[in-house]
Design an enzyme around this catalytic site. Sequence first.
Site, PDB file in Angstrom:
ATOM      1  N   ASN A   1     -19.179 -20.684 -32.456  1.00 45.86           N
ATOM      2  CA  ASN A   1     -19.184 -19.414 -31.494  1.00 45.86           C
ATOM      3  C   ASN A   1     -19.874 -19.628 -30.236  1.00 45.86           C
ATOM      4  OD1 ASN A   1     -19.705 -16.935 -31.204  1.00 45.86           O
ATOM      5  ND2 ASN A   1     -20.905 -16.134 -33.360  1.00 45.86           N
TER       6      ASN A   1
ATOM      7  N   LYS B   1     -23.256 -21.784 -31.638  1.00 46.32           N
ATOM      8  CA  LYS B   1     -23.371 -22.068 -33.222  1.00 46.32           C
ATOM      9  C   LYS B   1     -22.689 -22.741 -34.178  1.00 46.32           C
ATOM     10  CE  LYS B   1     -25.379 -17.327 -34.579  1.00 46.32           C
ATOM     11  NZ  LYS B   1     -25.066 -15.498 -34.719  1.00 46.32           N
TER      12      LYS B   1
ATOM     13  N   ARG C   1     -14.663 -18.972 -32.233  1.00 42.05           N
ATOM     14  CA  ARG C   1     -15.054 -17.171 -32.419  1.00 42.05           C
ATOM     15  C   ARG C   1     -14.366 -17.272 -30.997  1.00 42.05           C
ATOM     16  NH1 ARG C   1     -19.681 -13.329 -32.589  1.00 42.05           N
ATOM     17  NH2 ARG C   1     -18.738 -11.318 -31.908  1.00 42.05           N
TER      18      ARG C   1
ATOM     19  N   HIS D   1     -15.262  -6.962 -33.629  1.00 40.05           N
ATOM     20  CA  HIS D   1     -15.601  -7.152 -35.354  1.00 40.05           C
ATOM     21  C   HIS D   1     -14.580  -7.462 -36.473  1.00 40.05           C
ATOM     22  CE1 HIS D   1     -20.008  -5.194 -34.344  1.00 40.05           C
ATOM     23  NE2 HIS D   1     -20.117  -6.625 -34.186  1.00 40.05           N
TER      24      HIS D   1
ATOM     25  N   ASN E   1     -26.926  -6.225 -35.164  1.00 35.61           N
ATOM     26  CA  ASN E   1     -27.653  -5.942 -33.434  1.00 35.61           C
ATOM     27  C   ASN E   1     -26.627  -5.660 -33.072  1.00 35.61           C
ATOM     28  OD1 ASN E   1     -30.268  -6.920 -34.334  1.00 35.61           O
ATOM     29  ND2 ASN E   1     -29.068  -9.096 -33.996  1.00 35.61           N
TER      30      ASN E   1
ATOM     31  N   ARG F   1     -27.103  -1.002 -27.566  1.00 33.76           N
ATOM     32  CA  ARG F   1     -26.656  -0.795 -26.902  1.00 33.76           C
ATOM     33  C   ARG F   1     -26.735   0.870 -26.924  1.00 33.76           C
ATOM     34  NH1 ARG F   1     -21.990  -4.610 -28.457  1.00 33.76           N
ATOM     35  NH2 ARG F   1     -23.005  -6.291 -28.890  1.00 33.76           N
TER      36      ARG F   1
ATOM     37  N   MET G   1     -34.205  -3.515 -37.204  1.00 35.90           N
ATOM     38  CA  MET G   1     -34.014  -2.698 -38.326  1.00 35.90           C
ATOM     39  C   MET G   1     -35.458  -3.048 -39.037  1.00 35.90           C
ATOM     40  SD  MET G   1     -32.877   0.546 -38.812  1.00 35.90           S
ATOM     41  CE  MET G   1     -31.491   0.238 -38.408  1.00 35.90           C
TER      42      MET G   1
ATOM     43  N   GLY H   1     -26.364  -7.978 -41.569  1.00 41.25           N
ATOM     44  CA  GLY H   1     -27.687  -7.063 -41.816  1.00 41.25           C
ATOM     45  C   GLY H   1     -27.963  -6.590 -42.255  1.00 41.25           C
ATOM     46  N   ILE H   2     -27.936  -5.530 -41.478  1.00 43.54           N
ATOM     47  CA  ILE H   2     -28.602  -3.285 -41.825  1.00 43.54           C
ATOM     48  C   ILE H   2     -27.193  -3.601 -43.099  1.00 43.54           C
ATOM     49  CG2 ILE H   2     -29.067  -1.365 -40.735  1.00 43.54           C
ATOM     50  CD1 ILE H   2     -28.816  -2.605 -38.238  1.00 43.54           C
TER      51      ILE H   2
ATOM     52  N   GLU I   1     -17.723 -14.408 -41.132  1.00 43.76           N
ATOM     53  CA  GLU I   1     -17.116 -14.406 -40.616  1.00 43.76           C
ATOM     54  C   GLU I   1     -16.669 -16.013 -40.675  1.00 43.76           C
ATOM     55  OE1 GLU I   1     -18.100 -10.992 -36.852  1.00 43.76           O
ATOM     56  OE2 GLU I   1     -19.660 -11.900 -38.367  1.00 43.76           O
TER      57      GLU I   1
HETATM   58  P1  ADP Z   1     -25.947 -10.315 -35.632  1.00 41.64           P
HETATM   59  O1  ADP Z   1     -25.203  -8.996 -35.246  1.00 41.64           O
HETATM   60  O2  ADP Z   1     -26.513 -10.660 -34.495  1.00 41.64           O
HETATM   61  O3  ADP Z   1     -24.846 -11.102 -36.393  1.00 41.64           O
HETATM   62  P2  ADP Z   1     -27.244  -9.416 -37.874  1.00 41.64           P
HETATM   63  O4  ADP Z   1     -25.949  -9.350 -38.720  1.00 41.64           O
HETATM   64  O5  ADP Z   1     -27.724 -10.847 -38.450  1.00 41.64           O
HETATM   65  O6  ADP Z   1     -26.998  -9.350 -36.685  1.00 41.64           O
HETATM   66  O7  ADP Z   1     -27.766  -8.422 -38.291  1.00 41.64           O
HETATM   67  C1  ADP Z   1     -29.244  -8.016 -38.083  1.00 41.64           C
HETATM   68  C2  ADP Z   1     -30.030  -6.793 -38.464  1.00 41.64           C
HETATM   69  O8  ADP Z   1     -29.768  -6.394 -39.543  1.00 41.64           O
HETATM   70  C3  ADP Z   1     -31.533  -6.401 -37.935  1.00 41.64           C
HETATM   71  O9  ADP Z   1     -31.399  -4.858 -37.172  1.00 41.64           O
HETATM   72  C4  ADP Z   1     -32.283  -6.905 -38.630  1.00 41.64           C
HETATM   73  O10 ADP Z   1     -33.449  -6.411 -39.051  1.00 41.64           O
HETATM   74  C5  ADP Z   1     -30.918  -6.092 -39.871  1.00 41.64           C
HETATM   75  N1  ADP Z   1     -31.906  -6.312 -41.406  1.00 41.64           N
HETATM   76  C6  ADP Z   1     -31.355  -7.601 -41.917  1.00 41.64           C
HETATM   77  N2  ADP Z   1     -32.520  -8.540 -43.310  1.00 41.64           N
HETATM   78  C7  ADP Z   1     -32.887  -6.686 -43.362  1.00 41.64           C
HETATM   79  C8  ADP Z   1     -33.474  -5.949 -44.778  1.00 41.64           C
HETATM   80  N3  ADP Z   1     -33.786  -6.864 -45.509  1.00 41.64           N
HETATM   81  N4  ADP Z   1     -33.743  -4.638 -44.254  1.00 41.64           N
HETATM   82  C9  ADP Z   1     -33.034  -3.841 -43.049  1.00 41.64           C
HETATM   83  N5  ADP Z   1     -32.709  -4.066 -42.191  1.00 41.64           N
HETATM   84  C10 ADP Z   1     -32.838  -5.790 -41.842  1.00 41.64           C
END
Ligand code: ADP
Length: 394
Positions: free
Chosen positions: A10, A17, A87, A176, A207, A237, A280, A327-328, A381
């Site tokens: 990626n 990555k 990707r 996505h 993100n 964004r 977050m 992640g969130i 992914e």
């Molecule tokens: P990307 O889009 O770069 O792949 P990710 O899917 O890794 O991003 O998500 C990143 C987001 O997930 C960030 O805002 C991060 O703060 C949030 N995040 C990761 N772990 C936690 C957690 N335990 N609680 C709340 N938010 C989290």
Amino acid sequence: MVSRNILVINCGSSSLKFALVNPEQSQFAISGLAECLNTPQAVVSWKIGEDKNTLSIPSGDHKDALSKIMPLVQEICHGKLDGIGHRVVHGGHIFTAPTKITPQVLSEIERISPLAPLHNPAALQGMRAALDVYPDLLQVAIFDTAFHQTMPEQAFRYCIPEDYYSKHNIRRYGFHGTSHRYVSHQTAEFCNLPVDNSHWLTAHLGNGSSTCAVSNGKSVDTSMGLTPQEGVCMGTRSGDVDPGLFGHLSRVLGMSINEIENLLTKQSGLLGLSGLSNDMRTLEQSREEGHKGATLAIEVFCYRLAKSLASMACALPRLDGLIFTGGIGENSSLIRELTVSWLKLLGLEIDTQANTKLARGTAGLINKPNTPRIVVMPTNEERQIALDTLLFVK
Ligand code: ADP
């Protein structure tokens, strides 16, 4: 069954990555990141099991990084690499499925690069570098937009004159796709429902964030559009704004197109609303401590997300469940709870205990009994890209 190894790549403009995926194993045998490429700080870091390493490659580019990574990868898979999956963010209307990379395919991807000027040129660099290093190896492009090519016209057209669509390909594409496809298919399996007879709302929250309506395994609508800027509130964004904002900022504040784009892509979203952070975890902690900006950012994020999900529901004949990922989505019980609190009209109700107790990185149901499913499903992914690449292995 023969064990297979696929390297997933990626590329960003200054990063690469990678992960070596064996679809039969849940962990990646090696994964890592080359960053600050084309600068004196260029560095490759990787992880094999718990073992972490870094190697400085001053001023190294994508090809230099791959030349360092490939021997490590080959050693781990005993020289039995079956292919590379790349990707690619934008496949325009041309690429509707994973595609084996040929010189012709590279030219086509280049031709649609104006649709993703920050992303596609980086992916092209990575694909060319990989072809230089391993010209005879199978290489496949997997497009973020491809899954959404099944959207019907009422979902993908903008309300602007026809010529802009027919002559300039201006329409909604969505992104996505690899994640929305992966989690919706995994969830159908997890819930013992047939993929081709089930209907889901998915929220990929990282993100960058987007929502999607998946009907019978196919995307029928999604929140991102021509660019990954449309839709819900994201890390930096803005998501949806009044299109009149552009003219207003230009006329009233004298801002240039570059300044406006920078404002809306790099300084807005959670970061802009909170005045604090795009992360977050930081925002949740600051909200606990009473930070007003963080509290507002989280509230706007969840409300806008809920509105987007409710609008996606229009595209489904029935709702088999709402899926949180990214992640969130996978980690934040707070965001899940606040978002679902706005979705009572869809009958969705969260089980607070199940929501807060769900172990990180696991799939689980977090809805109250006798209400529509709410599922947390970790995305992967890399694994989906590897599975797509494997389809081309003879
Ligand atoms: P990307 O889009 O770069 O792949 P990710 O899917 O890794 O991003 O998500 C990143 C987001 O997930 C960030 O805002 C991060 O703060 C949030 N995040 C990761 N772990 C936690 C957690 N335990 N609680 C709340 N938010 C989290």
